[in-house]
Structure formats: C-alpha cells, structure tokens
Design an enzyme around this catalytic site. Structure first.
Site, mmCIF file in Angstrom:
data_model
loop_
_atom_site.group_PDB
_atom_site.id
_atom_site.type_symbol
_atom_site.label_atom_id
_atom_site.label_comp_id
_atom_site.label_asym_id
_atom_site.label_seq_id
_atom_site.Cartn_x
_atom_site.Cartn_y
_atom_site.Cartn_z
ATOM 1 N N HIS A 1 41.238 -54.776 -28.326
ATOM 2 C CA HIS A 1 41.098 -53.683 -27.354
ATOM 3 C C HIS A 1 42.297 -53.624 -26.427
ATOM 4 O O HIS A 1 42.232 -52.995 -25.387
ATOM 5 C CB HIS A 1 39.828 -53.852 -26.510
ATOM 6 N N PRO B 1 43.148 -47.407 -39.947
ATOM 7 C CA PRO B 1 42.625 -46.681 -41.113
ATOM 8 C C PRO B 1 43.264 -45.301 -41.277
ATOM 9 O O PRO B 1 43.255 -44.740 -42.356
ATOM 10 C CB PRO B 1 41.123 -46.544 -40.818
ATOM 11 N N ASP C 1 43.903 -50.055 -31.241
ATOM 12 C CA ASP C 1 43.672 -51.168 -32.173
ATOM 13 C C ASP C 1 42.953 -50.720 -33.448
ATOM 14 O O ASP C 1 42.927 -51.449 -34.429
ATOM 15 C CB ASP C 1 42.836 -52.236 -31.471
ATOM 16 N N GLN D 1 39.659 -43.844 -30.535
ATOM 17 C CA GLN D 1 39.007 -44.524 -29.406
ATOM 18 C C GLN D 1 39.827 -45.683 -28.838
ATOM 19 O O GLN D 1 39.913 -45.860 -27.637
ATOM 20 C CB GLN D 1 37.642 -45.014 -29.871
ATOM 21 N N PHE D 2 40.406 -46.470 -29.716
ATOM 22 C CA PHE D 2 41.276 -47.572 -29.307
ATOM 23 C C PHE D 2 42.471 -47.611 -30.254
ATOM 24 O O PHE D 2 42.287 -47.508 -31.472
ATOM 25 C CB PHE D 2 40.546 -48.927 -29.397
ATOM 26 N N ALA E 1 35.459 -43.010 -38.604
ATOM 27 C CA ALA E 1 36.321 -42.870 -39.779
ATOM 28 C C ALA E 1 37.649 -42.290 -39.295
ATOM 29 O O ALA E 1 37.809 -41.080 -39.233
ATOM 30 C CB ALA E 1 35.654 -41.962 -40.808
ATOM 31 N N GLU E 2 38.567 -43.184 -38.933
ATOM 32 C CA GLU E 2 39.799 -42.729 -38.276
ATOM 33 C C GLU E 2 40.669 -41.897 -39.211
ATOM 34 O O GLU E 2 41.313 -40.935 -38.775
ATOM 35 C CB GLU E 2 40.575 -43.928 -37.713
ATOM 36 N N GLU F 1 35.368 -40.177 -32.001
ATOM 37 C CA GLU F 1 34.179 -41.024 -31.864
ATOM 38 C C GLU F 1 33.674 -40.969 -30.418
ATOM 39 O O GLU F 1 34.439 -41.256 -29.494
ATOM 40 C CB GLU F 1 34.525 -42.459 -32.265
ATOM 41 N N ILE G 1 43.502 -47.661 -34.953
ATOM 42 C CA ILE G 1 44.188 -46.485 -35.494
ATOM 43 C C ILE G 1 44.571 -46.683 -36.966
ATOM 44 O O ILE G 1 44.830 -45.741 -37.702
ATOM 45 C CB ILE G 1 45.448 -46.150 -34.655
#
Ligand SMILES: Cc1ncc(C[n+]2csc(CCOP(=O)(O)OP(=O)(O)O)c2C)c(N)n1
Ligand SMILES: [Mg+2]
Length: 743
Positions: free
Chosen positions: A543, A502, A498, A495-496, A472-473, A428, A500
């Site tokens: 975050h 999915p 927090d 990205q974070f 869309a992880e 992302e 992860i």
C-alpha cells in the site's frame, strides 16, 4: 456485405435453383463469399512468396479461417458495427471492404499503409472508415477494449448530449456517434482464451448484457500447444456455458453456410439488445503457425491430412459446383480475375514509398491539443468569501477553511462531469453504492472511493456515469481504452499503485500506443487516477510503493504527480481536457495533509503540463523533486538556511512526462549545485534520468557532483521504524543538501 467488385458475368446463372435456400444467402452472395475467401488465401500465398523473396519482412496467414470470416462479413456492417478482429481475420476484413492493395501496403511497410503507416506487421488491421480498430500483437489484449467499445455504444445512445463538441478541448477532435442496434465484433484464437483478460471480458459483457459478439476461431493449436493443454477438457464452449445472458453457438467454421447461420443468430441476438453472443468456430490451420514455425515437428501427417480434408477453400469450390451455382469455367474465371487484381496490387505495393525516418516521432502524442501550451494556463478564481452577519453571541463567523487535495480533486471531477457528459468514472469502490435503491431511499450515505475521492459523484450524475467495476485492473484500463476510442472520456481509478500491475499489458502495449501504431487513425485519450506512495505508518509494501519511472519510460503516456491541492485541481483538469492518455498519480499521504491546502480555484483552473513550480527561489543549491518529498525538502531547506545561511532553490516538477527541462537548466546554471530527490527507490528511479541529463548537458555549470536522495533499494516495510529508515526523510534531505552545499 461490402465486398470486392462483382463481374455480372459471374453472377449466379439460371434462376431455376433460386428457390433453394442457403440459410437465406443468395447464390450471388455465395459467389461473393467464395471471392473473399479465395482472395484471402491468395493474398496469403502471395505474401509468403514475397517474404521468401525478401520483399516483405513478415507474414501472418489467415489460411483455414476464411469461411467463418466471410460468413461474419454478411452479418456485420462496416462503418456501422465496430470490429476488433485478430490477425487471422483476413477474409473478414476483405469482406468488410479492405483491399488486397491496402493489406500489401502494410506488408511492405509503406508510408501509405492505412493501418499503421509502416509501423506494424502485416495482418494488424486498422481501417478507420470501416470501424476496424487498430490491432496489436499481444494475444487477447483487444478483448477488453471491445467490451469498452460496446459499453460506449450503449452509453452514447442514452446520452445524446455527448455529441456536443466543445471547442478548446479533446472533444473538438473526437466526434462521437453510435447506431441504435450496432454490435461490436471481437475475435481470438483457442489458445488466447487462456488469457485472464478473456475471462474478465466475458464477465463484464455478461453482467452488462452488452451488444458484443465473441468469435473464437479454434484451430486446435496455439503455435505448438494443442487445445487440450490450453483449455481444461479441450472445449472452450463447455467452460463458458455458465455465463448468464449469452447466446452460444458452436459451429464448423470451415463451412460458410453453417457459419453464416450461426453468425446470423448471434448477431440478431445482440442487435435486439438481449446481450452478448459467443460463437465457437472450429477451423483449421493448414500453413503452420507462421513462416517461422514448421508444424511437422509436432503434428503427424495423418492429423494434418485430416485437417486438409476440411479446407474451406476447396470445400466451398466443390459446393458451388455441386449446387450448380458456378461451373468449373465460372470458378476459373473468378479465380483468374482475383489473380489479375492481386498481381496489379502487388506491382503497385512494391512501388510504394517507405516512410521517412523524420516521421518516426509523429503521433506519439496528439497533434491537435498540446497540454503544455498557454491554452492550459489559466488563473485561479477563488469564490468571494462574503462577510456573514455576526452570530447572536456577537462572535464573527470564521472564514471557510482551505480545502484538502482530496476535496479539490473531488470538486474538480464534479465540475468537469457537469461540463462534459462524455466523462465516465469507474473503478473499484468508486461509486457511492452499487445497490442504488439504498441511496434513493436514503438508507445509506454512500462510500465513493476507499479514499472518498469520488464521493457523491454517483448521487450527482447517476449510476451509468459513476459505477463500480469488478476487481480487475486490466479490465478497468482495457475497457476505458475501448470507450475512449469511441470518443468518451473515462476517468478511471486504480485503487492502489501497488495493484496496477494486472493492467500493465494494457498500460504498456495498448493505451499509449494506439495513436502511434495506427499512424493517428485512432487514439484513446483517457485519465487513469492512481493512489500512490508511502509515509503512511503502517501501509507496508502493498500500500506504499512508488514506481513512477516504469511509466515515464512509456512513450505516449503523460505522467502527472502533484504535491498540493491547487496543483492537483489544475493538473487534473488539464488531464481531462487534453487529448492524450494520462496517468494521474495522487499521493495518499498528501490527500488530507495540512501542507498545500487551498480554496477551490474555480471550474476552469488549469495548470499546463511540463511546467515546474519554483516552490522557493534560492541562489546556492537547486533541489529538484515532486510529490510527497516536496514538503520534506522544504523543511530541510528552511533548516539549511536557518543553520547555515544556504539558500536553496526548490523545484517541484509537478509533471514527470513531460518534464520542465528549462526550469531545471536555468536553476542549475544559477546555483551550480543540484540534488535530485524522490520517494521511489534510488536505483533506476525517476530522478536517475534527471541526474543523468544534468550531468550530460550542464556539466560546465556544475561545481559539485549531481547527488540523489531517495528510498533504499528495498520494499516499504510495515513497522514505522523500518518505513522511516527506508523512505527519504527531511533529515536525509538536510544531510544531502548540506554535503552538496559544503562540497
Ligand atoms: C501475450 C502474448 N503471449 C505470447 C504471444 C506469442 N504468440 C503469438 S500467437 C500465439 C498463439 C496464439 O494461439 P491462438 O490463440 O490459438 O491463435 P492462432 O494463432 O492459433 O490462430 C502466441 C503464443 C503473444 N503474441 N502475446
Ligand atoms: Mg489456435
């Protein structure tokens, strides 16, 4: 279509009806289709019997799905196209060239089972020679990987340099190849279309016009749940019809000729490079969901009889007779042949040796590349800082400043991408700018990650090597997994930390398991970079979290957590060049910290996994930590020495799986006191395992209890006063160390 041997005596008799076209299938091909369909049904029947006799331990049948499978087998090429077939695709897998004997080897759990070496249930297909990629049990987790596989095909085609092997890294063991018009096949049941990953896959396949065929085998049930409960309106074709760039087919999947026609059109569309195809095949499920299910509990007789009237085996038999392709004698002969071959296969499979327990730990990690070895221990080469001429005002120009962790990660990615064209970066916001014309016209500078870690990579290497993904992880990790299976090296970003979750199915049940479950027939080494951690003053609970122990609990996944710029550069390079999947945790607070900056250590600097760093040697107390706690522990240790004269040995683990037990043990044996410190919440955190091992293995050396300092068992709050109280601070560490030193 590769299929089982054909007896010339069973060849289509008389050329008289040759003129009749069955969507282009020859009479011989129709006989071949019946052979693989009938073989498939008989293997199911035989396995069911063997299960009842307790000679095998599980059974999954493909009954009712044979016609669409046989039809697909005519359109697709084993060892050329790529396959992600689900568990009811026995007929397809036979049509592609797998044998009943090989299937039975998996059923008995034999050491020689080519799909898994006795590690997976039957019908979990994996045949390396046929490009049938190892399959698992979670419904739908194959779909995004298939998308990644199709993406890889396109990428490999456009980047011939990817064929370079390069000795001393993962490439030596992953040859890449692709075919100019290859397609990827993926199949799933009607119920599985309810999984979110299915929709993520369609989205990317459509957007990127990928050469992939989705086959939905709709038997109207997912165990006991009927299709109208799974799918709004009861028909998946209607729901997906709005996806652009697709070719759609809806077909009676119990009719091999209609199925063939549909598959032929679908395949041609993909091979021509127009985009993906979607084939919705209506099939039946005559044998309940599995042997543990009795469908009479939820399906009345009338409904089941209606299904039975469409049974593809009897239909195909009648068809062959009606068309004069085989008479009753011919059918009997073919069936007898299949029976005899099957009996021989069963006899052999029952004699096959099971795997021995000493093989259990084989292939959790790569047997070829060891990231803990000396091969990954190189010295930094810092660029010479040449003295520049004094400026006009006579002042000396200042030497370049050491770089931040963020800068060194960026430089490492850049050098590795230069060295190895198999590396693809996506996630992302990681691109500079998706609308590339803005970049070309120099209208914008570009973003390159929310933390700017990937800044400039797209500009340097192009939009097909560095690109943005949808939010869309699961897709990020699933697609990366599929690409890595083809020999590419995706280095993707979450990205974070927090967010992860999915991707958790892919991270727990797929990526790290592929090598082990396929007994080394397949592997997917790739790197997942993740921004993690707190101390952000305002990051709040979505975050700032840690949670690394959840991932160190996963066999097959390497977990890395650097505390400074130099280590980050060296460890990231090892992560990229090694042959295992790596979760690379980057602490956000450390990205631009003054602590731990460094000059760039050169394009070949590597730090091996499993080697801790003694940040400060000491004699009185060992402190074991990693990540952002390292500088805080250092501060506390310095104060302890200043105020109490206690000399702390501070150990930075650097990699959490594997971890450096030798350094831990040597230190504790010397100091006899140990504190384990970590940023994650105390209970069940990563340090809990370290503490337990020390208590177990080093008990005779301890003069004090093993203590831990960590976060409170709560989420990280927004208000800095609360965050400070929740996360372990230098003061907390000082107190913990002092207590232990005085114990
Ligand atoms: C993620 C996940 N959830 C639940 C299950 C248990 N399960 C196995 S098969 C199945 C039904 C699948 O139905 P469908 O997709 O229609 O395929 P079918 O078996 O009918 O061919 C379920 C719920 C699973 N394997 N994976
Ligand atoms: Mg179903």
């Amino acid at each position: 279509m590769a299929t089982t041997k054909t007896d010339p005596k069973l060849s289509a008799h008389a050329d008289d009806k040759k003129s009749k076209s069955y969507e282009g299938l020859s009479r011989q091909q129709l006989i071949d289709a019946y052979r693989s369909m009938y073989t498939s049904r008989r293997v199911d029947d035989r396995e069911i019997l063997l299960k009842r006799q307790q000679k095998i331990f599980f059974q999954i049948s493909g009954a009712g799905h044979e016609a669409i499978g046989a039809a697909a087998g005519f359109c697709l090429k084993p060892g050329y196209d790529w396959f992600y077939p689900y568990y009811r695709d026995r007929a397809l897998v036979l049509a592609l060239g797998a044998t009943p004997y090989e299937m039975l080897l998996q059923a008995v759990g034999a050491a020689d089972d080519p799909s898994s070496g006795g590690r997976q249930m039957p019908s979990h297909w994996a045949y390396n020679r046929l490009n049938i990629v190892t399959q698992s049990s979670p419904t739908g987790s194959q779909i995004l990987q298939a998308v990644g596989c199709a993406e890889a095909a396109v990428y490999l085609r456009n980047h011939p340099n990817t064929a370079q092997t390069g000795s001393g890294d993962y490439r030596e063991f992953h040859k890449v190849s692709s075919q100019s018009d290859e397609v990827t096949y993926v199949s799933l049941g009607d119920g599985t279309t309810s999984e979110g990953e299915f929709w993520e896959a369609l989205n990317t396949a459509a957007n990127k016009k990928l050469p992939i065929i989705f086959v939905i085998e709709d038997n109207e049930y997912a165990i006991s749940v009927p299709v109208e409960v799974q799918t709004a309106g009861g028909n998946i074709s209607r729901l997906v019809s709005g996806f652009p760039n697709f070719h759609f087919e809806e077909v009676d999947g119990t009719d091999p000729i209609a199925s063939y026609a549909a598959m032929k059109r679908a395949t041609a569309y993909c091979r021509a490079g127009h985009g993906p195809s979607f084939v919705h095949a209506h099939v039946i499920r005559p044998y309940s969901h599995s042997l543990s299910d009795d469908e009479r509990l939820y399906r009345p007789d009338a409904e089941r009889q209606q299904d039975a009237a469409r049974d593809p085996i009897t239909r195909m038999q009648m068809f062959l007779i009606r068309e004069g392709i085989l008479d009753e004698k011919g059918i009997n002969k073919l069936e007898k042949q299949v029976e005899d071959e099957l009996q021989a296969a069963v006899d052999r499979a029952l004699e096959a040796k099971p795997p021995t327990p000493d093989t259990i730990t084989q292939y959790i990690y790569s047997p070829d590349v060891d990231p803990t070895s000396a091969q990954f221990e190189t010295q930094p080469v810092f660029a010479q800082v040449t003295e520049a001429a004094p400026a006009a005002d006579g002042k000396k120009p200042s030497a370049p400043l050491p770089k931040t962790m963020a800068e060194l990660i960026n430089s490492t990615l850049r050098d590795e991408m230069k060295r190895d064209e198999r590396i693809i970066v996506f996630g992302e916001d990681v691109a500079d700018v998706s609308r590339e014309e803005y970049l070309k016209k120099k209208l914008v500078k570009g973003k390159g990650g929310v933390f700017k870690l990937t800044a400039g990579l797209q500009a340097a290497f192009g939009g097909d090597r560095v690109f943005n993904s949808p939010i869309a992880e699961a897709a990020i990790v699933g697609r990366a997994t599929g690409m890595a299976t083809r020999g590419l090296k995706p280095v993707v970003e979450i990205q974070f930390f927090d967010y992860i979750w999915p991707a958790m199915m892919q991270l727990r049940d797929e990526l790290p398991v592929i090598r082990w479950r396929s007994n080394n027939a397949f592997s997917s080494p790739c790197v997942i970079r993740v921004a993690i951690g707190g101390y952000l003053t305002g990051g709040a609970l979505y975050h700032s979290q840690c949670g690394e122990s959840i991932f160190t609990h996963i066999p097959g996944l390497r977990v890395v957590f650097p505390s400074n710029a130099l280590d980050a550069a060296g460890l990231l390079r090892t992560a990229i060049r090694c042959d295992d999947p790596v979760l690379f945790l980057e602490h956000k607070r450390l990205y631009r910290e003054t602590y731990g900056r460094s000059h760039y250590p050169g394009p070949d600097y590597m730090v091996p996994f499993g080697k801790a760093k003694i940040v400060q040697p000491g004699t009185d107390l060992t402190v074991i930590t990693y990540g952002a706690v390292v500088p805080r522990a250092m501060q506390a240790a310095q104060r302890l020495e200043r105020e109490l004269g206690v000399k702390v040995e501070l150990i930075d683990l650097r990699t959490l799986n594997p971890f450096d037990w030798e350094t831990i043990a040597a230190s504790v044996e010397k100091t006899n006191r140990v504190l384990v410190a970590y940023e994650d919440s105390l209970s069940w955190g990563y340090g809990a395992e370290i503490a337990a091992r020390i208590a177990d293995k080093l008990f005779p050396h301890l003069d004090a209890p093993v203590r831990r300092v960590a976060a409170m068992d709560v989420y990280v709050a927004y208000q800095p006063i609360l965050e400070d109280a929740i996360l372990p601070q230098a003061n907390d560490l000082f107190r913990g160390m002092k207590e232990l030193a005085e114990y």
